[in-house]
Design a protein around this motif. Structure first.
Motif, PDB file in Angstrom:
ATOM      1  N   GLY A 207     -11.594  -4.352 -12.061  1.00 21.30           N
ATOM      2  CA  GLY A 207     -10.781  -4.584 -10.871  1.00 21.30           C
ATOM      3  C   GLY A 207      -9.295  -4.535 -11.168  1.00 21.30           C
ATOM      4  N   ARG A 208      -8.906  -4.778 -12.404  1.00 21.52           N
ATOM      5  CA  ARG A 208      -7.492  -4.695 -12.766  1.00 21.52           C
ATOM      6  C   ARG A 208      -6.947  -3.273 -12.583  1.00 21.52           C
ATOM      7  NH1 ARG A 208      -4.715  -8.786 -15.877  1.00 21.52           N
ATOM      8  NH2 ARG A 208      -5.970 -10.695 -15.890  1.00 21.52           N
ATOM      9  N   ILE A 209      -7.814  -2.290 -12.739  1.00 21.22           N
ATOM     10  CA  ILE A 209      -7.382  -0.902 -12.506  1.00 21.22           C
ATOM     11  C   ILE A 209      -7.029  -0.719 -11.034  1.00 21.22           C
ATOM     12  CG2 ILE A 209      -8.043   1.528 -12.622  1.00 21.22           C
ATOM     13  CD1 ILE A 209     -10.052   0.778 -14.815  1.00 21.22           C
ATOM     14  N   ALA A 210      -7.928  -1.166 -10.172  1.00 21.04           N
ATOM     15  CA  ALA A 210      -7.695  -1.026  -8.729  1.00 21.04           C
ATOM     16  C   ALA A 210      -6.482  -1.826  -8.287  1.00 21.04           C
ATOM     17  CB  ALA A 210      -8.941  -1.458  -7.958  1.00 21.04           C
ATOM     18  N   ARG A 211      -6.300  -3.017  -8.861  1.00 23.58           N
ATOM     19  CA  ARG A 211      -5.131  -3.841  -8.516  1.00 23.58           C
ATOM     20  C   ARG A 211      -3.846  -3.086  -8.849  1.00 23.58           C
ATOM     21  NH1 ARG A 211      -4.147  -8.862  -6.096  1.00 23.58           N
ATOM     22  NH2 ARG A 211      -5.601  -9.979  -7.449  1.00 23.58           N
ATOM     23  N   TRP A 212      -3.792  -2.513 -10.039  1.00 27.08           N
ATOM     24  CA  TRP A 212      -2.603  -1.749 -10.436  1.00 27.08           C
ATOM     25  C   TRP A 212      -2.352  -0.622  -9.443  1.00 27.08           C
ATOM     26  CZ3 TRP A 212      -2.380   1.518 -15.601  1.00 27.08           C
ATOM     27  CH2 TRP A 212      -1.119   2.106 -15.713  1.00 27.08           C
ATOM     28  N   MET A 213      -3.415   0.076  -9.049  1.00 33.81           N
ATOM     29  CA  MET A 213      -3.256   1.180  -8.111  1.00 33.81           C
ATOM     30  C   MET A 213      -2.779   0.688  -6.749  1.00 33.81           C
ATOM     31  SD  MET A 213      -3.354   4.405  -7.721  1.00 33.81           S
ATOM     32  CE  MET A 213      -3.056   5.348  -6.234  1.00 33.81           C
TER      33      MET A 213
ATOM     34  N   ALA B 272       0.466  -0.929  -1.057  1.00 31.24           N
ATOM     35  CA  ALA B 272      -0.447  -1.299   0.024  1.00 31.24           C
ATOM     36  C   ALA B 272      -0.311  -2.781   0.383  1.00 31.24           C
ATOM     37  CB  ALA B 272      -1.889  -1.004  -0.391  1.00 31.24           C
ATOM     38  N   ASP B 273      -0.513  -3.072   1.649  1.00 27.93           N
ATOM     39  CA  ASP B 273      -0.629  -4.444   2.127  1.00 27.93           C
ATOM     40  C   ASP B 273      -2.123  -4.772   2.114  1.00 27.93           C
ATOM     41  OD1 ASP B 273      -0.359  -6.901   3.335  1.00 27.93           O
ATOM     42  OD2 ASP B 273      -0.164  -6.089   5.356  1.00 27.93           O
ATOM     43  N   TYR B 274      -2.537  -5.724   1.308  1.00 30.56           N
ATOM     44  CA  TYR B 274      -3.968  -5.970   1.164  1.00 30.56           C
ATOM     45  C   TYR B 274      -4.272  -7.450   0.986  1.00 30.56           C
ATOM     46  CZ  TYR B 274      -2.909  -6.215  -3.876  1.00 30.56           C
ATOM     47  OH  TYR B 274      -2.383  -6.546  -5.102  1.00 30.56           O
TER      48      TYR B 274
ATOM     49  N   ALA C 235      -4.304   7.101  -3.325  1.00 30.81           N
ATOM     50  CA  ALA C 235      -3.227   8.098  -3.424  1.00 30.81           C
ATOM     51  C   ALA C 235      -3.137   8.921  -2.150  1.00 30.81           C
ATOM     52  CB  ALA C 235      -3.467   8.997  -4.630  1.00 30.81           C
ATOM     53  N   ASP C 236      -4.293   9.244  -1.566  1.00 27.85           N
ATOM     54  CA  ASP C 236      -4.317  10.024  -0.327  1.00 27.85           C
ATOM     55  C   ASP C 236      -4.000   9.156   0.887  1.00 27.85           C
ATOM     56  OD1 ASP C 236      -4.956  12.334  -1.693  1.00 27.85           O
ATOM     57  OD2 ASP C 236      -7.112  12.114  -1.392  1.00 27.85           O
ATOM     58  N   ALA C 237      -4.466   7.899   0.870  1.00 28.06           N
ATOM     59  CA  ALA C 237      -4.283   7.015   2.028  1.00 28.06           C
ATOM     60  C   ALA C 237      -2.843   6.537   2.172  1.00 28.06           C
ATOM     61  CB  ALA C 237      -5.223   5.809   1.912  1.00 28.06           C
TER      62      ALA C 237
ATOM     63  N   PRO D  18       0.319   8.291   1.221  1.00 26.04           N
ATOM     64  CA  PRO D  18       1.037   9.458   0.684  1.00 26.04           C
ATOM     65  C   PRO D  18       2.505   9.192   0.394  1.00 26.04           C
ATOM     66  CG  PRO D  18       0.580   9.743   3.030  1.00 26.04           C
ATOM     67  CD  PRO D  18      -0.192   8.539   2.585  1.00 26.04           C
ATOM     68  N   GLU D  19       3.085   8.207   1.093  1.00 26.18           N
ATOM     69  CA  GLU D  19       4.504   7.925   0.896  1.00 26.18           C
ATOM     70  C   GLU D  19       4.799   7.421  -0.523  1.00 26.18           C
ATOM     71  OE1 GLU D  19       2.442   4.321   2.633  1.00 26.18           O
ATOM     72  OE2 GLU D  19       2.449   6.484   3.007  1.00 26.18           O
ATOM     73  N   ALA D  20       3.770   6.950  -1.231  1.00 27.42           N
ATOM     74  CA  ALA D  20       3.961   6.476  -2.601  1.00 27.42           C
ATOM     75  C   ALA D  20       4.092   7.631  -3.596  1.00 27.42           C
ATOM     76  CB  ALA D  20       2.804   5.563  -3.011  1.00 27.42           C
ATOM     77  N   GLY D  21       3.707   8.834  -3.193  1.00 32.39           N
ATOM     78  CA  GLY D  21       3.853  10.007  -4.049  1.00 32.39           C
ATOM     79  C   GLY D  21       2.949  10.012  -5.265  1.00 32.39           C
ATOM     80  N   LEU D  22       1.741   9.470  -5.128  1.00 29.30           N
ATOM     81  CA  LEU D  22       0.816   9.361  -6.263  1.00 29.30           C
ATOM     82  C   LEU D  22      -0.271  10.427  -6.273  1.00 29.30           C
ATOM     83  CD1 LEU D  22       0.474   5.492  -6.137  1.00 29.30           C
ATOM     84  CD2 LEU D  22       1.777   6.807  -7.806  1.00 29.30           C
ATOM     85  N   ALA D  23      -0.397  11.180  -5.187  1.00 25.86           N
ATOM     86  CA  ALA D  23      -1.353  12.292  -5.137  1.00 25.86           C
ATOM     87  C   ALA D  23      -0.738  13.502  -5.828  1.00 25.86           C
ATOM     88  CB  ALA D  23      -1.709  12.615  -3.688  1.00 25.86           C
ATOM     89  N   PRO D  24      -1.566  14.431  -6.289  1.00 27.01           N
ATOM     90  CA  PRO D  24      -1.026  15.571  -7.039  1.00 27.01           C
ATOM     91  C   PRO D  24      -0.394  16.621  -6.141  1.00 27.01           C
ATOM     92  CG  PRO D  24      -3.390  15.816  -6.794  1.00 27.01           C
ATOM     93  CD  PRO D  24      -3.051  14.464  -6.224  1.00 27.01           C
ATOM     94  N   THR D  25       0.595  17.308  -6.683  1.00 24.62           N
ATOM     95  CA  THR D  25       1.099  18.513  -6.049  1.00 24.62           C
ATOM     96  C   THR D  25       0.121  19.644  -6.367  1.00 24.62           C
ATOM     97  OG1 THR D  25       2.351  19.185  -7.993  1.00 24.62           O
ATOM     98  CG2 THR D  25       3.466  17.726  -6.412  1.00 24.62           C
TER      99      THR D  25
END
Length: 209
Positions: free
Chosen positions: A15-21, A27-29, A75-77, A79-86
């Motif tokens: 879960g630490r991976i998901a938290r970092w992401m 995200a507001d979560y 990353a897709d949800a 997009p303003e974070a710029g984490l999805a690939p070009t």
């Protein structure tokens, strides 16, 4: 008003991976901490993830499990974070994300369990051999500053988490390329913030029994 995104986790888990992401995505979560017994194995959580494993997220009524999928989804949800690939990054992004979810995860788990693949078995084992996986991973992180190129993406959250954990728990051999890559990741504010939140959740869950 409840958040549109709920995060189910245990701070002593992947879960630490998901938290970092989640922190990288901005995200507001809402966070729900679950223990390994009644929490994860109870009927309420099994209705979300029948595997009885964390992490999971529920976003606008849709459930996503599996860390690599959660990273790619967020990353897709957001997009303003710029984490999805070009377009130029996409091939390496998916290649190494799924390499970590497949060969690297399997090789690390079997190494932790004391399983050593013989040369004869390597043809039938998806990852071939532990040494081949480590050498391949080293080449990947040495090629660029980040796993998909010169820019941080969601793939770095997932691949980087494996390398950070592998170094921490001692199953990943020390390599200069790994050290340089980890140094770039460990300084990220979202990584630090996520770790602090998980440590606080762990203390809270321990205090509450």
């Amino acid at each position: 008003m409840m958040s549109e995104l709920t995060f189910y986790t245990n701070p002593q888990s992947r879960g630490r991976i998901a938290r970092w992401m989640l922190e990288e995505a901005g995200a507001d979560y809402e966070t729900v901490g679950l223990d390994y017994a009644a929490g994860m194995k109870g009927d309420d959580y099994r209705a979300i993830n029948p595997m009885g494993k964390v992490p999971a997220i529920v976003h606008r009524g849709r459930t996503v499990t599996e860390c690599a999928a959660i990273c790619a989804y967020l990353a897709d949800a957001f997009p303003e974070a710029g984490l999805a690939p070009t377009a130029d990054e996409r091939a390496d992004y998916y290649r190494w994300m799924f390499f970590a979810a497949g060969p690297l995860e399997a090789a690390a788990t079997e190494r932790a369990r004391g399983i050593v693949v013989t040369p004869e078995q390597s043809r039938m084992v998806g990852y071939g051999s532990f040494d081949t996986v480590v050498d391949t991973l080293e080449q990947a992180v040495a090629a660029h500053d980040y796993i998909a190129g010169d820019r941080f993406t969601a793939a770095d959250v997932y691949v980087g988490s494996h390398i950070l954990w592998g170094s921490q728990f001692g199953w990943l051999p020390k390599r200069d390329a790994f050290d340089a890559y980890m140094a770039r990741l460990a300084d990220r504010p979202a990584y630090v913030r996520g770790g602090e939140k998980d440590d606080a959740l762990m203390a809270e869950m321990q205090a509450n029994g």
